[in-house]
Design a protein around this motif. Structure first.
Motif, PDB file in Angstrom:
ATOM      1  N   PHE A  30       0.841  -1.202   0.000  1.00 19.39           N
ATOM      2  CA  PHE A  30       0.000   0.000   0.000  1.00 19.39           C
ATOM      3  C   PHE A  30       0.874   1.248   0.000  1.00 19.39           C
ATOM      4  O   PHE A  30       1.838   1.346   0.769  1.00 19.39           O
ATOM      5  N   HIS A  31       0.508   2.196  -0.850  1.00 20.81           N
ATOM      6  CA  HIS A  31       1.235   3.455  -0.965  1.00 20.81           C
ATOM      7  C   HIS A  31       0.395   4.587  -0.366  1.00 20.81           C
ATOM      8  O   HIS A  31      -0.771   4.384   0.033  1.00 20.81           O
ATOM      9  N   GLU A  32       0.975   5.775  -0.334  1.00 19.08           N
ATOM     10  CA  GLU A  32       0.311   6.917   0.304  1.00 19.08           C
ATOM     11  C   GLU A  32      -1.021   7.256  -0.355  1.00 19.08           C
ATOM     12  O   GLU A  32      -1.963   7.693   0.307  1.00 19.08           O
ATOM     13  N   GLY A  33      -1.125   7.029  -1.666  1.00 18.59           N
ATOM     14  CA  GLY A  33      -2.350   7.368  -2.371  1.00 18.59           C
ATOM     15  C   GLY A  33      -3.538   6.484  -2.032  1.00 18.59           C
ATOM     16  O   GLY A  33      -4.653   6.786  -2.451  1.00 18.59           O
ATOM     17  N   CYS A  34      -3.298   5.412  -1.295  1.00 18.14           N
ATOM     18  CA  CYS A  34      -4.407   4.524  -0.896  1.00 18.14           C
ATOM     19  C   CYS A  34      -5.218   5.110   0.257  1.00 18.14           C
ATOM     20  O   CYS A  34      -6.317   4.619   0.544  1.00 18.14           O
ATOM     21  N   PHE A  35      -4.707   6.143   0.899  1.00 12.98           N
ATOM     22  CA  PHE A  35      -5.322   6.690   2.104  1.00 12.98           C
ATOM     23  C   PHE A  35      -5.652   8.160   1.898  1.00 12.98           C
ATOM     24  O   PHE A  35      -5.016   8.842   1.102  1.00 12.98           O
ATOM     25  N   PRO A  36      -6.667   8.668   2.662  1.00 10.98           N
ATOM     26  CA  PRO A  36      -7.479   7.984   3.668  1.00 10.98           C
ATOM     27  C   PRO A  36      -8.480   7.032   3.018  1.00 10.98           C
ATOM     28  O   PRO A  36      -8.924   7.256   1.883  1.00 10.98           O
ATOM     29  N   LEU A  37      -8.829   5.987   3.736  1.00 14.72           N
ATOM     30  CA  LEU A  37      -9.796   5.030   3.226  1.00 14.72           C
ATOM     31  C   LEU A  37     -11.185   5.641   3.164  1.00 14.72           C
ATOM     32  O   LEU A  37     -11.540   6.511   3.966  1.00 14.72           O
ATOM     33  N   SER A  38     -11.973   5.157   2.234  1.00 17.71           N
ATOM     34  CA  SER A  38     -13.379   5.530   2.181  1.00 17.71           C
ATOM     35  C   SER A  38     -14.067   5.148   3.497  1.00 17.71           C
ATOM     36  O   SER A  38     -13.763   4.103   4.081  1.00 17.71           O
TER      37      SER A  38
END
Length: 330
Positions: free
Chosen positions: A71-79
């Protein structure tokens, strides 16, 4: 087990529009998680594929999502529609952990894919343990292959096939070997539904080759070595360098680098990881049921992966079973 929607990751690569190939190993991860969920009693109708690179934009039905892979920074914040279940989690960088402490503390303990990721959580005083890669939960093949062929499987980047390795593979293995390139050219990014299905079919075809034809597999790739270990196939893991992604699987078998290619043991045997696999499956079940991982399962994982015990943070913000059970708080 439940009628709630349970999510598994898909990989459409929208975070990297210049990408020109898809990693078949990512689709192998998706297949492994779907099979794990079926083993845990989740019906196909209750499984939801969610793009790893679009997690913040997910607006479907509420879902518990198995957070396995990198997982990279662009995966967050989660929905807000996603309730994460951290099993086989790998952080691409320390900032992934540092910038999302509240999320991880809410859902600790975090099941990590490797020891390096666990060390990041230890550093930030977040409880974590090592599960290993979800592909290690695949079923063992029933019988050894009679008259099988060696398979050499490789990829791109750090997963390239090293010339020095080829020079050290015994001639009888090299002359009979089948080569598999676990990258596939793609014409669209992000991948469409049709392209995701095509990648799943390709990944399944490679898994079938490994399971039904391979007498030994030689590879630099995590998502060849791990599923093949699970299926009871002899594996030689040889790559150009070591990196943090291999700091769990290297407790199960050697990771050879060029300086060691000349000393590879080619009489490699299958590994028995059934006890480890059972502990992984149990932990996945417990996490999906919002239950604490059993200490007996955590002990098996820690022993096989050489991981230090769960860390007790000086302060945690979330009440609930995780803290009461793990840290004795009342």
């Amino acid at each position: 087990m439940t009628t709630q929607k349970i999510g598994y990751l898909e990989f459409r690569y929208g975070a990297n529009p210049k990408r020109r190939t898809a990693n078949v190993g990512d689709s192998i991860q998706s297949i492994a998680v779907r099979r794990l969920l079926k083993r845990l009693g989740v019906d196909d109708a209750n499984m939801v594929g969610i793009d790893r690179d679009s997690l913040r934009n997910y607006d479907g039905a509420p879902v518990k999502l198995i957070m396995n892979g990198c997982f990279h920074e662009g995966c967050f914040p989660l929905s807000p529609q996603i309730e994460p279940v951290f099993f086989g989690f790998n952080a691409e960088s320390e900032s992934v952990v540092a910038d999302n402490k509240a999320l991880f503390r809410k859902h600790q303990p975090i099941g990590c894919r490797d020891n390096a990721t666990k060390r990041l959580f230890d550093k930030h005083r977040i409880a974590a343990f090592v599960t290993g890669c979800a592909t290690l939960t695949l079923d063992r093949r029933e019988h050894a292959v009679e008259g099988g062929k060696p398979v050499i499987a490789f990829g791109a980047g750090s997963g390239v096939l090293q010339q020095k390795l080829l020079e050290n593979i015994p001639k009888p293995i090299l002359e009979r070997a089948r080569l598999i390139y676990q990258r596939e050219p793609v014409s669209e990014i992000p991948l469409s539904d049709a392209s995701v299905a095509k990648m799943d079919d390709l990944a399944q075809s490679y898994l079938d080759i490994y399971k039904n034809e391979a007498s030994i597999v030689v590879t630099p790739l995590l998502h060849v070595a791990s599923p093949c270990i699970a299926m009871g196939i002899p594996v030689v893991l040889a790559r150009r360098d070591r990196d943090d992604r291999f700091t769990a699987i290297d407790r199960l078998l050697p990771v050879y680098t060029p300086a060691e290619f000349s000393s590879i043991d080619w009489q490699v045997r299958t590994l028995n990881v059934e006890e480890l696999k059972a502990a992984m499956v149990n932990v996945a079940r417990q996490l999906l049921q919002d239950a604490p991982p059993a200490q007996s399962d955590l002990d098996v994982l820690a022993t096989r992966y050489g991981a230090p015990p769960l860390l007790q943070p000086p302060h945690v913000s979330s009440p609930g079973w995780r803290l009461r059970k793990l840290f004795g708080r009342r």
